[in-house]
Design a protein around this motif. Structure first.
Motif, PDB file in Angstrom:
ATOM      1  N   TRP A  63      27.284 -23.292  23.017  1.00 45.31           N
ATOM      2  CA  TRP A  63      28.291 -22.225  23.140  1.00 45.31           C
ATOM      3  C   TRP A  63      27.792 -20.953  22.474  1.00 45.31           C
ATOM      4  O   TRP A  63      27.885 -19.855  23.029  1.00 45.31           O
ATOM      5  CB  TRP A  63      29.603 -22.685  22.502  1.00 45.31           C
ATOM      6  CG  TRP A  63      30.589 -21.575  22.268  1.00 45.31           C
ATOM      7  CD1 TRP A  63      31.442 -21.025  23.180  1.00 45.31           C
ATOM      8  CD2 TRP A  63      30.798 -20.854  21.037  1.00 45.31           C
ATOM      9  NE1 TRP A  63      32.169 -20.007  22.603  1.00 45.31           N
ATOM     10  CE2 TRP A  63      31.800 -19.888  21.293  1.00 45.31           C
ATOM     11  CE3 TRP A  63      30.245 -20.934  19.767  1.00 45.31           C
ATOM     12  CZ2 TRP A  63      32.249 -19.006  20.303  1.00 45.31           C
ATOM     13  CZ3 TRP A  63      30.692 -20.068  18.787  1.00 45.31           C
ATOM     14  CH2 TRP A  63      31.682 -19.114  19.052  1.00 45.31           C
TER      15      TRP A  63
ATOM     16  N   ASP B  95      35.209 -21.311  28.691  1.00 40.89           N
ATOM     17  CA  ASP B  95      36.556 -20.741  28.580  1.00 40.89           C
ATOM     18  C   ASP B  95      37.449 -21.627  27.720  1.00 40.89           C
ATOM     19  O   ASP B  95      38.255 -21.123  26.923  1.00 40.89           O
ATOM     20  CB  ASP B  95      37.184 -20.580  29.967  1.00 40.89           C
ATOM     21  CG  ASP B  95      36.617 -19.395  30.731  1.00 40.89           C
ATOM     22  OD1 ASP B  95      35.979 -18.529  30.096  1.00 40.89           O
ATOM     23  OD2 ASP B  95      36.806 -19.339  31.963  1.00 40.89           O
ATOM     24  N   GLN B  96      37.330 -22.932  27.867  1.00 37.53           N
ATOM     25  CA  GLN B  96      38.126 -23.843  27.042  1.00 37.53           C
ATOM     26  C   GLN B  96      37.863 -23.619  25.558  1.00 37.53           C
ATOM     27  O   GLN B  96      38.798 -23.555  24.753  1.00 37.53           O
ATOM     28  CB  GLN B  96      37.811 -25.296  27.410  1.00 37.53           C
ATOM     29  CG  GLN B  96      38.413 -25.789  28.710  1.00 37.53           C
ATOM     30  CD  GLN B  96      38.094 -27.260  28.924  1.00 37.53           C
ATOM     31  OE1 GLN B  96      36.938 -27.654  29.020  1.00 37.53           O
ATOM     32  NE2 GLN B  96      39.134 -28.072  28.974  1.00 37.53           N
ATOM     33  N   LEU B  97      36.601 -23.514  25.206  1.00 34.03           N
ATOM     34  CA  LEU B  97      36.242 -23.305  23.804  1.00 34.03           C
ATOM     35  C   LEU B  97      36.682 -21.929  23.320  1.00 34.03           C
ATOM     36  O   LEU B  97      37.134 -21.773  22.180  1.00 34.03           O
ATOM     37  CB  LEU B  97      34.731 -23.474  23.623  1.00 34.03           C
ATOM     38  CG  LEU B  97      34.205 -24.898  23.831  1.00 34.03           C
ATOM     39  CD1 LEU B  97      32.684 -24.904  23.861  1.00 34.03           C
ATOM     40  CD2 LEU B  97      34.721 -25.829  22.726  1.00 34.03           C
TER      41      LEU B  97
ATOM     42  N   PHE C 131      33.995 -22.929  32.974  1.00 35.49           N
ATOM     43  CA  PHE C 131      35.269 -23.537  32.587  1.00 35.49           C
ATOM     44  C   PHE C 131      35.198 -24.111  31.179  1.00 35.49           C
ATOM     45  O   PHE C 131      36.120 -23.932  30.372  1.00 35.49           O
ATOM     46  CB  PHE C 131      35.646 -24.642  33.584  1.00 35.49           C
ATOM     47  CG  PHE C 131      36.902 -25.394  33.209  1.00 35.49           C
ATOM     48  CD1 PHE C 131      38.144 -24.794  33.312  1.00 35.49           C
ATOM     49  CD2 PHE C 131      36.820 -26.699  32.738  1.00 35.49           C
ATOM     50  CE1 PHE C 131      39.304 -25.478  32.954  1.00 35.49           C
ATOM     51  CE2 PHE C 131      37.969 -27.394  32.376  1.00 35.49           C
ATOM     52  CZ  PHE C 131      39.213 -26.778  32.483  1.00 35.49           C
ATOM     53  N   GLU C 132      34.105 -24.782  30.855  1.00 36.89           N
ATOM     54  CA  GLU C 132      33.945 -25.355  29.514  1.00 36.89           C
ATOM     55  C   GLU C 132      33.872 -24.269  28.455  1.00 36.89           C
ATOM     56  O   GLU C 132      34.475 -24.404  27.377  1.00 36.89           O
ATOM     57  CB  GLU C 132      32.695 -26.236  29.479  1.00 36.89           C
ATOM     58  CG  GLU C 132      32.831 -27.509  30.298  1.00 36.89           C
ATOM     59  CD  GLU C 132      31.509 -28.226  30.515  1.00 36.89           C
ATOM     60  OE1 GLU C 132      31.540 -29.441  30.760  1.00 36.89           O
ATOM     61  OE2 GLU C 132      30.454 -27.562  30.458  1.00 36.89           O
TER      62      GLU C 132
ATOM     63  N   GLN D  51      34.830 -34.190  24.333  1.00 39.86           N
ATOM     64  CA  GLN D  51      35.136 -34.301  25.762  1.00 39.86           C
ATOM     65  C   GLN D  51      34.062 -33.610  26.597  1.00 39.86           C
ATOM     66  O   GLN D  51      33.583 -34.162  27.596  1.00 39.86           O
ATOM     67  CB  GLN D  51      36.504 -33.668  26.049  1.00 39.86           C
ATOM     68  CG  GLN D  51      37.677 -34.412  25.444  1.00 39.86           C
ATOM     69  CD  GLN D  51      38.991 -33.666  25.667  1.00 39.86           C
ATOM     70  OE1 GLN D  51      39.107 -32.847  26.576  1.00 39.86           O
ATOM     71  NE2 GLN D  51      39.969 -33.941  24.827  1.00 39.86           N
ATOM     72  N   ILE D  52      33.687 -32.397  26.181  1.00 33.82           N
ATOM     73  CA  ILE D  52      32.663 -31.657  26.921  1.00 33.82           C
ATOM     74  C   ILE D  52      31.317 -32.369  26.817  1.00 33.82           C
ATOM     75  O   ILE D  52      30.559 -32.447  27.800  1.00 33.82           O
ATOM     76  CB  ILE D  52      32.563 -30.217  26.390  1.00 33.82           C
ATOM     77  CG1 ILE D  52      33.870 -29.465  26.682  1.00 33.82           C
ATOM     78  CG2 ILE D  52      31.376 -29.484  27.013  1.00 33.82           C
ATOM     79  CD1 ILE D  52      33.931 -28.078  26.059  1.00 33.82           C
TER      80      ILE D  52
ATOM     81  N   MET E 138      37.682 -31.483  21.549  1.00 35.72           N
ATOM     82  CA  MET E 138      37.235 -30.826  22.786  1.00 35.72           C
ATOM     83  C   MET E 138      35.721 -30.898  22.929  1.00 35.72           C
ATOM     84  O   MET E 138      35.197 -31.104  24.037  1.00 35.72           O
ATOM     85  CB  MET E 138      37.707 -29.375  22.819  1.00 35.72           C
ATOM     86  CG  MET E 138      37.287 -28.632  24.075  1.00 35.72           C
ATOM     87  SD  MET E 138      38.097 -27.036  24.278  1.00 35.72           S
ATOM     88  CE  MET E 138      39.779 -27.553  24.625  1.00 35.72           C
TER      89      MET E 138
ATOM     90  N   ILE F 238      39.243 -20.082  24.415  1.00 36.14           N
ATOM     91  CA  ILE F 238      40.700 -20.029  24.270  1.00 36.14           C
ATOM     92  C   ILE F 238      41.150 -20.779  23.025  1.00 36.14           C
ATOM     93  O   ILE F 238      42.035 -20.315  22.280  1.00 36.14           O
ATOM     94  CB  ILE F 238      41.378 -20.609  25.530  1.00 36.14           C
ATOM     95  CG1 ILE F 238      41.119 -19.688  26.728  1.00 36.14           C
ATOM     96  CG2 ILE F 238      42.876 -20.789  25.308  1.00 36.14           C
ATOM     97  CD1 ILE F 238      41.522 -20.294  28.058  1.00 36.14           C
ATOM     98  N   LEU F 239      40.540 -21.913  22.758  1.00 40.44           N
ATOM     99  CA  LEU F 239      40.955 -22.732  21.618  1.00 40.44           C
ATOM    100  C   LEU F 239      40.614 -22.090  20.281  1.00 40.44           C
ATOM    101  O   LEU F 239      41.342 -22.274  19.296  1.00 40.44           O
ATOM    102  CB  LEU F 239      40.294 -24.110  21.713  1.00 40.44           C
ATOM    103  CG  LEU F 239      40.655 -25.128  20.616  1.00 40.44           C
ATOM    104  CD1 LEU F 239      42.162 -25.397  20.600  1.00 40.44           C
ATOM    105  CD2 LEU F 239      39.881 -26.424  20.824  1.00 40.44           C
TER     106      LEU F 239
END
Length: 346
Positions: free
Chosen positions: A274, A311-313, A308-309, A258-259, A255, A315-316
């Motif tokens: 982050w 939040d992705q981190l 959004f990015e 990707q980011i 991830m 949640i994971l």
């Protein structure tokens, strides 16, 4: 560079700190050998200062004291620009007393660190590791003595559980001693245990957090892969600190990559960016074996991740609540909460 205060003090620190653990030539710990001499260290320290870093972290035990000596020389002409943090607790000599957090060892270690750093005072002095033998009353008395003598400006702790840090802080406050103002702790996308107890504790008590190993021992740089899990010369091959869940690590690195592509950045920069969004983090300690690694990490302060990015981190990697943590919200009575919410909205 971004700046904040170290907890609820007036000490302004850079959000990125420079970690000098890699300074020196020889064994750092079994399996890890340092190979950074004075000339390379001088370049790194100058690069960090020029980038706006003002906080430099070391310890008396790093490479048999070489880290402090080299850092002191590298900062000599610019000492007034630097906040020096060092630590005490690990073994520093052959005598049976050359370790721990006794009054004797703390005072002797602080005086030795001052000589190695070639400075009149230490800005931030931290206990490096818990000592199972020395009573906390003795340790905090020693720290206060150093502050009263003007040898140390602020004190803090590393690697203590919240309950133990709370006990020590209570002793400091009852005795009128210099209190802890900061905690140096491990924190990363692969190690968010800090959020269970330490984060609520430091937020309640007004301490700042200095993060060590924000890249989980280098794993989040992306050099460890499923195809090459043990790259040549990589630190985690021999020194498995901090412990990580490797399978989760591969998912997180995927991830991050990707980011990173969205920002023309690197996985390491994304991981640090982050962490810079966390308000309880005062400063993130970045270390390097090569100047290009330092330059890469410095670039994280310019990186702005989207909601959004982030939040992705989140949640994971978000840790599951531990008992009794998951019962705490049950203390809110639904009718009382609704009434208070209604009152605040009126």
């Amino acid at each position: 560079m971004q700046y904040t205060t170290l907890g609820h003090t007036g000490l302004v620190v850079s959000r990125l700190a420079f970690g000098a653990m890699t300074f020196g030539e020889g064994q750092l710990v079994p399996g890890v050998t340092n190979n950074i001499d004075q000339s390379i260290a001088d370049q790194m320290v100058d690069r960090a200062l020029d980038a706006g870093i003002n906080l430099f972290d070391t310890a008396d035990a790093y490479t048999n004291g070489q880290s402090e000596i080299i850092l002191g020389k590298a900062l000599s002409d610019r000492r007034n620009q630097a906040i020096i943090a060092t630590k005490v607790g690990f073994r520093t000599g052959n005598a049976i007393t050359d370790t721990g957090l006794s009054y004797r060892h703390i005072l002797a270690s602080a005086e030795a660190s001052l000589k190695r750093l070639d400075t009149d005072y230490i800005d931030f002095y931290q206990i490096h590791i818990p000592d199972p033998l020395t009573p906390p009353e003795e340790t905090v008395r020693a720290l206060d003595d150093l502050v009263q003598r003007g040898l140390v400006r602020y004190v803090g702790f590393c690697n203590l559980p919240a309950w133990k840090a709370a006990r020590w802080l209570g002793i400091q406050e009852r005795q009128g001693y210099a209190r802890f103002v900061g905690a140096q702790m491990y924190y990363s996308l692969l190690g968010r245990d800090l959020e269970h107890e330490i984060v609520p504790f430091v937020e309640e008590t007004g301490m700042g957090v200095l993060v060590w190993s924000p890249l989980a021992g280098g794993f989040l740089s992306g050099k460890y892969t499923r195809e090459n899990p043990t790259p040549a010369g990589a630190r985690l091959n021999e020194f498995k600190i901090p412990p990580i869940n490797v399978e989760q690590g591969y998912e997180v690195v995927d991830m991050l990559k990707q980011i990173a592509q969205n920002h023309s950045a690197t996985p390491a920069q994304v991981a640090i960016a982050w962490m810079l969004t966390k308000p309880f983090v005062s400063s993130i300690i970045i270390g390097a074996n090569k100047i290009q690694h330092l330059d890469d990490n410095l670039g994280a302060v310019k990186l702005k991740l989207s909601a959004f990015e982030l939040d992705q981190l989140e949640i994971l990697t978000k840790p599951q609540p531990l008992y009794p943590g998951w019962m705490q919200t049950m203390g809110w009575d639904a009718k009382v909460k609704a009434g208070l919410d209604s009152e605040s909205g009126s």
